[in-house]
Design a protein around this motif. Structure first.
Motif, PDB file in Angstrom:
ATOM      1  N   ASN A 240    -107.339 -11.794  35.762  1.00  0.00           N
ATOM      2  CA  ASN A 240    -108.320 -10.725  35.623  1.00  0.00           C
ATOM      3  C   ASN A 240    -107.651  -9.358  35.669  1.00  0.00           C
TER       4      ASN A 240
ATOM      5  N   LEU B 223    -105.936  -8.457  32.423  1.00  0.00           N
ATOM      6  CA  LEU B 223    -106.966  -7.915  31.529  1.00  0.00           C
ATOM      7  C   LEU B 223    -107.277  -6.467  31.887  1.00  0.00           C
TER       8      LEU B 223
ATOM      9  N   THR C 142    -117.001  -9.209  34.291  1.00  0.00           N
ATOM     10  CA  THR C 142    -116.436  -9.720  33.037  1.00  0.00           C
ATOM     11  C   THR C 142    -117.462  -9.675  31.903  1.00  0.00           C
TER      12      THR C 142
ATOM     13  N   GLY D 191    -100.179  -5.980  32.486  1.00  0.00           N
ATOM     14  CA  GLY D 191    -101.097  -5.668  31.395  1.00  0.00           C
ATOM     15  C   GLY D 191    -100.881  -4.273  30.861  1.00  0.00           C
TER      16      GLY D 191
ATOM     17  N   LEU E  91    -109.145  -8.306  23.793  1.00  0.00           N
ATOM     18  CA  LEU E  91    -109.699  -8.029  25.111  1.00  0.00           C
ATOM     19  C   LEU E  91    -111.062  -8.683  25.290  1.00  0.00           C
TER      20      LEU E  91
ATOM     21  N   LEU F  51    -110.564 -12.433  25.839  1.00  0.00           N
ATOM     22  CA  LEU F  51    -110.017 -12.693  27.169  1.00  0.00           C
ATOM     23  C   LEU F  51    -111.088 -12.496  28.238  1.00  0.00           C
ATOM     24  N   ALA F  52    -111.896 -11.450  28.090  1.00  0.00           N
ATOM     25  CA  ALA F  52    -112.982 -11.202  29.053  1.00  0.00           C
ATOM     26  C   ALA F  52    -113.996 -12.333  29.036  1.00  0.00           C
TER      27      ALA F  52
END
Length: 469
Positions: free
Chosen positions: A58, A61, A122, A183, A211, A214-215
């Motif tokens: 996390n 990200l 998220t 990141g 992004l 990934l989220a």
């Protein structure tokens, strides 16, 4: 796993509770729910190891996202025909979401638990990055930056509060913020590569598809990894921690902190009345703001003032974040093993940071690029561990009843610096054709103020401070 029937922690007639109730695995009935307690020591819990790994991803990200706008400033200005101040509004917009979620850290924990909070964060990122990926009108871009702020604010406040209470918190927080640095390090060079490659170059907005994806994956992963981190568990664990703190104070013949009421988390209104919380918030505001401001405007400074190519400037920015990642990853272990307290460790790191920014100010206008690389890498390295060391110190200084709301508030105000200071630099840059030339001096001045504030913390608390586990 031991099973315990426990509806009221104050009822001494109930069955066995482990002597170290947050260091062993067991289940317990509390307020009509079954609570699954796992050890706070990662060595004893596979589930905790998985949760820590999810938190690390996390924060990768988090770093990828937070440095994207700074890297894209020259491209966004060209596409949308906006100036420095208008571009800085993107940073400013994220403040509202960041502050909102950080300040509501205690309230949201109480209502949805850690699992719910991470899913909210998220999900907000999916919405924000999904919108950015469509290359919307500039006004929409600014508005939806708030979603990014909500997501980053959630991760920052929730993960720092949670990991700060674990065994080996210095080291794990170092790894956590090292992942943020990873990141941040990858973002400039990755964007530069994707946009400037000769075959099938990407448009800037396509980066946000990465992004967004990934989220979305972290939204699903958080649901399963933190499935037992409910609101009921949060209330149970909080009550245990505060009762233990009061019992230890009584055993030592000391009075418990007057702000610390057993079994009750201090509301935000009470947190905001404590001057120490504002001092710690100011420290993180300056630190985070200056760190992100330096990284966000570094490429623009090097291309416009030092007239370096965009690709080379991106690599220098990557070097800063690489140094920061290494500093956060390694110096957490140095803090744990070679410093008497987090207070003295942080003072050392801040002092070295002042030195690094001073050297950058002196040599940043030269054409000796290898020296700039070295200075930027050194500065990032010593700047790196300040955030997590401040969080651990805050948990050690504040009473237990202030940990969730207090640390959440500190992270919220501190995190808002990531928008406020870059916006300030943008205003200064827009003030004149040479306004951006003073940017290194602005960052240096902020770190001098940071040094003075931390000196106050050291002098006030060094005598009573107990080092984290």
């Amino acid at each position: 796993m031991v099973s315990i029937e426990l509806n009221d922690l104050d009822d001494v007639n109930k069955p066995f509770i482990p002597q170290e109730p947050l260091m062993e695995k067991y289940s317990v009935e509390f307020e009509g729910s079954t609570i699954y307690i796992d050890s706070l020591d990662w060595r004893k819990s596979t589930r905790l190891k998985i949760q820590i790994i999810v938190s690390l991803i996390n924060f990768i990200l988090f770093g990828l996202a937070e440095q994207s706008v700074g890297t894209l400033i020259p491209i966004l200005q060209k596409q949308y025909h906006v100036n420095d101040m208008q571009t800085a509004c993107i940073f400013l917009s994220s403040i509202s979401g960041y502050i909102l979620m950080g300040m509501l850290n205690g309230y949201t924990h109480d209502k949805v638990g850690l699992k719910g909070i991470l899913m909210i964060g998220t999900a907000a990122m999916v919405l924000g990055y999904g919108t950015f990926s469509t290359a919307p009108p500039f006004f929409i871009l600014v508005v939806f930056a708030t979603c990014n702020g909500i997501g980053c604010g959630v991760l920052d406040a929730a993960c720092n509060t949670w990991i700060g209470s674990l065994v080996d918190s210095n080291q794990i927080l170092g790894l956590l913020h090292g992942c943020y640095g990873l990141g941040s390090m990858l973002s400039p060079s990755l964007i530069s590569y994707l946009i400037e490659r000769e075959v099938n170059p990407w448009k800037w907005n396509q980066y946000y598809l990465i992004l967004c994806g990934l989220a979305l994956s972290m939204f699903t992963t958080s649901f399963f990894a933190y499935k037992y981190e409910t609101a009921a568990k949060y209330k149970y664990v909080t009550k245990l921690k505060m009762e233990k703190e009061v019992a230890e104070a009584a055993e030592a013949g000391l009075d418990a902190d007057s702000d610390d009421t057993p079994g009750i988390q201090a509301p935000l209104s009470q947190v905001m009345k404590k001057p120490l919380v504002w001092v710690l918030s100011s420290i993180l505001f300056i630190y985070v703001g200056a760190e992100v401001g330096f990284g966000a405007w570094l490429i623009s400074f090097l291309t416009r003032i030092n007239h370096l190519p965009f690709g080379q400037s991106s690599h220098i920015a990557t070097t800063f974040w690489c140094g920061l990642m290494m500093g956060r990853t390694t110096l957490g272990f140095v803090t744990a093993h070679y410093f008497s307290t987090e207070l003295s460790a942080n003072f050392t790191y801040i002092s070295l940071s002042v030195l690094g920014y001073t050297l950058f100010y002196i040599f940043s206008f030269t054409k000796f690029v290898p020296l700039i690389f070295i200075i930027v890498a050194f500065t990032g390295y010593v700047v790196g561990p300040i955030f997590q060391t401040t969080i651990v110190a805050s948990i050690g200084i504040l009473p237990s009843s202030f940990h969730t709301s207090g640390v959440g508030f500190i992270c919220a105000i501190g995190g808002s610096g990531a928008a406020g200071i870059p916006f300030l630099v943008g205003v200064i840059a827009q003030s004149s054709k040479t306004g951006l030339r003073v940017y290194p001096l602005v960052i240096l001045g902020l770190y001098v103020i940071l040094w003075g504030l931390w000196m106050y913390i050291v002098r006030r608390f060094s005598g009573s401070y107990r080092k984290a586990q």
